[in-house]
Design a protein around this motif. Structure first.
Motif, PDB file in Angstrom:
ATOM      1  N   LYS A  25     105.443   0.436 119.971  1.00 59.90           N
ATOM      2  CA  LYS A  25     106.260  -0.480 120.752  1.00 59.90           C
ATOM      3  C   LYS A  25     105.619  -0.640 122.127  1.00 59.90           C
ATOM      4  CE  LYS A  25     109.457  -1.210 117.693  1.00 59.90           C
ATOM      5  NZ  LYS A  25     109.594  -2.555 117.063  1.00 59.90           N
ATOM      6  N   LYS A  26     105.445  -1.891 122.552  1.00 61.77           N
ATOM      7  CA  LYS A  26     104.795  -2.160 123.832  1.00 61.77           C
ATOM      8  C   LYS A  26     105.623  -1.638 124.993  1.00 61.77           C
ATOM      9  CE  LYS A  26     102.479  -5.907 126.335  1.00 61.77           C
ATOM     10  NZ  LYS A  26     102.147  -7.353 126.318  1.00 61.77           N
ATOM     11  N   GLY A  27     106.961  -1.809 124.923  1.00 63.85           N
ATOM     12  CA  GLY A  27     107.851  -1.245 125.940  1.00 63.85           C
ATOM     13  C   GLY A  27     107.784  -1.944 127.280  1.00 63.85           C
ATOM     14  N   GLU A  28     107.610  -3.257 127.277  1.00 63.71           N
ATOM     15  CA  GLU A  28     107.491  -3.979 128.537  1.00 63.71           C
ATOM     16  C   GLU A  28     108.852  -4.431 129.051  1.00 63.71           C
ATOM     17  OE1 GLU A  28     105.175  -7.476 127.900  1.00 63.71           O
ATOM     18  OE2 GLU A  28     106.309  -8.085 126.118  1.00 63.71           O
ATOM     19  N   GLY A  29     108.893  -4.881 130.300  1.00 65.76           N
ATOM     20  CA  GLY A  29     110.118  -5.418 130.893  1.00 65.76           C
ATOM     21  C   GLY A  29     111.229  -4.394 130.934  1.00 65.76           C
ATOM     22  N   ASN A  30     112.416  -4.787 130.478  1.00 63.35           N
ATOM     23  CA  ASN A  30     113.596  -3.911 130.484  1.00 63.35           C
ATOM     24  C   ASN A  30     113.772  -3.191 129.154  1.00 63.35           C
ATOM     25  OD1 ASN A  30     114.457  -4.445 133.156  1.00 63.35           O
ATOM     26  ND2 ASN A  30     115.343  -6.389 132.497  1.00 63.35           N
ATOM     27  N   TYR A  31     112.677  -2.920 128.478  1.00 63.65           N
ATOM     28  CA  TYR A  31     112.760  -2.303 127.157  1.00 63.65           C
ATOM     29  C   TYR A  31     113.526  -0.986 127.184  1.00 63.65           C
ATOM     30  CZ  TYR A  31     111.320   0.021 122.856  1.00 63.65           C
ATOM     31  OH  TYR A  31     111.326   0.687 121.660  1.00 63.65           O
ATOM     32  N   LEU A  32     113.216  -0.106 128.127  1.00 69.26           N
ATOM     33  CA  LEU A  32     113.866   1.209 128.162  1.00 69.26           C
ATOM     34  C   LEU A  32     115.364   1.085 128.392  1.00 69.26           C
ATOM     35  CD1 LEU A  32     111.299   3.378 130.161  1.00 69.26           C
ATOM     36  CD2 LEU A  32     111.644   3.276 127.699  1.00 69.26           C
ATOM     37  N   LYS A  33     115.781   0.033 129.078  1.00 77.05           N
ATOM     38  CA  LYS A  33     117.204  -0.164 129.349  1.00 77.05           C
ATOM     39  C   LYS A  33     117.910  -0.853 128.175  1.00 77.05           C
ATOM     40  CE  LYS A  33     118.407  -1.518 133.436  1.00 77.05           C
ATOM     41  NZ  LYS A  33     118.599  -2.376 134.643  1.00 77.05           N
ATOM     42  N   ASN A  34     117.253  -1.834 127.537  1.00 72.69           N
ATOM     43  CA  ASN A  34     117.950  -2.699 126.585  1.00 72.69           C
ATOM     44  C   ASN A  34     117.718  -2.367 125.115  1.00 72.69           C
ATOM     45  OD1 ASN A  34     118.875  -4.146 128.812  1.00 72.69           O
ATOM     46  ND2 ASN A  34     117.173  -5.597 128.741  1.00 72.69           N
ATOM     47  N   ASP A  35     116.491  -2.036 124.741  1.00 74.61           N
ATOM     48  CA  ASP A  35     116.153  -1.926 123.315  1.00 74.61           C
ATOM     49  C   ASP A  35     115.770  -0.530 122.861  1.00 74.61           C
ATOM     50  OD1 ASP A  35     116.360  -4.779 122.894  1.00 74.61           O
ATOM     51  OD2 ASP A  35     114.504  -4.953 124.051  1.00 74.61           O
ATOM     52  N   PHE A  36     115.421   0.348 123.807  1.00 75.24           N
ATOM     53  CA  PHE A  36     114.847   1.644 123.462  1.00 75.24           C
ATOM     54  C   PHE A  36     115.783   2.491 122.603  1.00 75.24           C
ATOM     55  CE2 PHE A  36     113.919   6.116 124.917  1.00 75.24           C
ATOM     56  CZ  PHE A  36     112.772   6.253 124.149  1.00 75.24           C
ATOM     57  N   LYS A  37     117.041   2.609 123.017  1.00 74.04           N
ATOM     58  CA  LYS A  37     117.988   3.474 122.314  1.00 74.04           C
ATOM     59  C   LYS A  37     118.172   3.030 120.867  1.00 74.04           C
ATOM     60  CE  LYS A  37     122.594   5.536 122.813  1.00 74.04           C
ATOM     61  NZ  LYS A  37     123.827   5.577 123.643  1.00 74.04           N
ATOM     62  N   LYS A  38     118.269   1.709 120.655  1.00 81.48           N
ATOM     63  CA  LYS A  38     118.435   1.186 119.295  1.00 81.48           C
ATOM     64  C   LYS A  38     117.207   1.478 118.446  1.00 81.48           C
ATOM     65  CE  LYS A  38     119.425  -3.104 116.778  1.00 81.48           C
ATOM     66  NZ  LYS A  38     119.709  -4.541 116.916  1.00 81.48           N
ATOM     67  N   ASP A  39     115.999   1.291 119.023  1.00 82.41           N
ATOM     68  CA  ASP A  39     114.773   1.555 118.266  1.00 82.41           C
ATOM     69  C   ASP A  39     114.646   3.035 117.915  1.00 82.41           C
ATOM     70  OD1 ASP A  39     113.974  -1.036 118.131  1.00 82.41           O
ATOM     71  OD2 ASP A  39     112.510  -0.939 119.760  1.00 82.41           O
ATOM     72  N   VAL A  40     114.992   3.922 118.866  1.00 80.56           N
ATOM     73  CA  VAL A  40     114.959   5.358 118.570  1.00 80.56           C
ATOM     74  C   VAL A  40     115.859   5.670 117.388  1.00 80.56           C
ATOM     75  CG1 VAL A  40     115.629   7.640 119.410  1.00 80.56           C
ATOM     76  CG2 VAL A  40     114.322   6.113 120.882  1.00 80.56           C
ATOM     77  N   SER A  41     117.084   5.136 117.422  1.00 85.44           N
ATOM     78  CA  SER A  41     118.042   5.389 116.351  1.00 85.44           C
ATOM     79  C   SER A  41     117.508   4.926 114.997  1.00 85.44           C
ATOM     80  CB  SER A  41     119.364   4.687 116.683  1.00 85.44           C
ATOM     81  OG  SER A  41     120.301   4.864 115.655  1.00 85.44           O
ATOM     82  N   LYS A  42     116.953   3.703 114.959  1.00 88.92           N
ATOM     83  CA  LYS A  42     116.490   3.125 113.692  1.00 88.92           C
ATOM     84  C   LYS A  42     115.249   3.841 113.154  1.00 88.92           C
ATOM     85  CE  LYS A  42     116.371  -1.397 113.482  1.00 88.92           C
ATOM     86  NZ  LYS A  42     116.159  -2.806 113.881  1.00 88.92           N
ATOM     87  N   TYR A  43     114.251   4.057 114.022  1.00 92.68           N
ATOM     88  CA  TYR A  43     112.993   4.608 113.533  1.00 92.68           C
ATOM     89  C   TYR A  43     113.088   6.108 113.241  1.00 92.68           C
ATOM     90  CZ  TYR A  43     110.690   0.161 114.236  1.00 92.68           C
ATOM     91  OH  TYR A  43     110.328  -1.152 114.132  1.00 92.68           O
ATOM     92  N   VAL A  44     113.866   6.851 114.022  1.00 89.03           N
ATOM     93  CA  VAL A  44     114.080   8.260 113.700  1.00 89.03           C
ATOM     94  C   VAL A  44     114.783   8.383 112.354  1.00 89.03           C
ATOM     95  CG1 VAL A  44     115.341  10.346 114.356  1.00 89.03           C
ATOM     96  CG2 VAL A  44     114.053   9.085 116.080  1.00 89.03           C
ATOM     97  N   CYS A  45     115.797   7.553 112.149  1.00 84.44           N
ATOM     98  CA  CYS A  45     116.497   7.533 110.857  1.00 84.44           C
ATOM     99  C   CYS A  45     115.522   7.234 109.720  1.00 84.44           C
ATOM    100  CB  CYS A  45     117.613   6.484 110.903  1.00 84.44           C
ATOM    101  SG  CYS A  45     118.525   6.290 109.356  1.00 84.44           S
ATOM    102  N   ALA A  46     114.650   6.234 109.909  1.00 84.78           N
ATOM    103  CA  ALA A  46     113.699   5.854 108.863  1.00 84.78           C
ATOM    104  C   ALA A  46     112.697   6.972 108.573  1.00 84.78           C
ATOM    105  CB  ALA A  46     112.959   4.586 109.286  1.00 84.78           C
TER     106      ALA A  46
END
Length: 411
Positions: A25-46
């Motif tokens: 994940k490139k993690g640009e802009g507000n990624y850590l604020k907006n999308d990071f938590k959801k991606d952690v949840s999905k990819y850790v689960c996978a």
């Protein structure tokens, strides 16, 4: 994948392509604020559902090229807490030893850092053959090569049904087989020991890793102790801390360290950034503080014996030879108690240690802990049986050689 020996990434460094065990994940802009938590949840689960270790890299673009994501050190604890919360929302419970989090700095070139840029690595370890699928708040996922698959309700139900039936039959058969094998092995080993007068000596080496011991028996004011980890917790301890907060914190963190793997230490007199300040504790108060610590630990069940922990009062110096009057770092060191049979309970609840925080276990999570504990016991039992079989085979080989030697002598 290349990682430099200095523990850094270089901007533009080319990593491997995305695969079943790694996601970029490139993690640009507000990624850590907006999308990071959801991606952690999905990819850790996978990764958990896919049966092997996997890593989510934030700060690496889709082509596998290192860029870094903006994450200054002061934000690392907040990011780590966001990761913990995302993983705590996955069911069944994901315990702290299943994953690790790393913040690796990005450099333009050696000794030229890219200011505040890191590659955040979310490493999920292989949990082996899972009993049921892990589910995140966003769904149930499986990892494919460079992508994740969302499982629908029908697919989840069918997977669970087949897995449940297969595992029950396999477990029942293995338990009966191993019980028979153990009985037979015990008899055969006893006969071999009598015939060959074999004495087995097993030596166990205990490796104790030093955790934050101060040089020359002192701490220096402003000394950097590193970041909080699964084995270290810092408390500044200002104001009336020793009177109002010490006992509760000792109870909670000692309980958490006992329920987690490895040794752990609660440092009082070190702020959240890991900088030594010291807490006012003149020598005349040390016995009272020690008694308060002992009373807090006595309230933990099952009983925590004195050999399990140590308490140190280490003086703080402004400079070498210049003490900071009456200031100490109080260290409560909890030794590794090994593989525990049951969870420790404090008067404030049941706790587990995570990276830089503690988790309070509710009843469903405690039930899951005991289920996983039983599974580990079975796996350990199976490993011991394999070891006994190997030892038995070696003894039989030696016995057979001895018989042949006797025949040769008689002839």
């Amino acid at each position: 994948m290349l990682r430099y020996q200095h523990g850094i990434y270089l901007e533009g460094e080319q990593l491997d392509n995305e695969a079943k065990n790694q996601e970029f994940k490139k993690g640009e802009g507000n990624y850590l604020k907006n999308d990071f938590k959801k991606d952690v949840s999905k990819y850790v689960c996978a990764f958990l559902n896919s049966g092997e270790e996997g890593t989510l890299y934030v700060g690496v673009n889709d082509s596998g090229c290192v860029e870094g994501t903006v994450c200054p050190q002061r934000l690392e604890d907040k990011v780590r807490l966001k990761i913990d919360k995302a993983i705590k929302a996955i069911k069944p419970s994901v315990f702290p030893n299943v994953y690790d989090v790393k913040f690796t700095p990005v450099f333009y070139e050696l000794e030229v850092p890219k200011a505040d840029h890191k590659v955040i690595e979310m490493i999920v370890h292989d949990v082996g053959d899972i009993e049921r699928l892990y589910e995140s708040p966003h769904g149930v996922f499986l990892r494919g090569d460079g992508s994740i698959q969302t499982l629908g309700f029908t697919e989840v139900q069918e997977w669970s049904r087949q897995k449940h039936q297969k595992d029950i039959q396999k477990l029942q058969k293995e338990i009966q087989t191993h019980q028979n094998e153990i009985h037979g092995l015990e008899e055969r080993l006893e006969r071999l020991q009598r015939q060959r007068s074999i004495v087995l000596h097993i030596k166990r080496k205990t490796i104790t890793r030093e955790m934050g011991d101060s040089v020359h028996g002192i701490y220096l004011e402003g000394e950097q102790m590193g970041s909080e980890t699964r084995n270290k917790e810092f408390k500044k301890g200002g104001g009336d801390y020793l009177r109002n907060n010490l006992k509760e914190h000792v109870s909670k963190y000692v309980c958490a360290f006992l329920n987690s793997e490895g040794e752990g230490t609660l440092y009082i007199g070190v702020n959240d950034l890991g900088i030594v300040e010291g807490i006012v504790c003149p020598q005349s108060l040390e016995d009272k503080v020690r008694l308060k610590i002992e009373n807090a630990i006595k309230a933990i069940k099952p009983t925590v014996f004195p050999k399990v922990y140590d308490v140190k009062f280490t003086p703080v110096f402004i400079d070498v030879g210049v003490p900071k009057q009456d200031h100490k770092v109080i260290e409560i060191i909890v030794h590794d108690v090994g593989d525990i049979e049951r969870l420790y309970h404090s008067p404030h609840g049941v706790f587990l240690r995570r990276d830089g925080s503690i988790q309070t276990l509710a009843d469903p999570e405690m039930e899951e802990w005991y289920i996983q504990r039983r599974q580990r016991d079975i796996q350990k039992h199976q490993k011991e049986i394999r070891g006994l079989e190997e030892r038995l085979q070696r003894h039989e080989d030696k016995l057979e050689k001895a018989k042949k030697s006797k025949v040769c002598v008689v002839m």
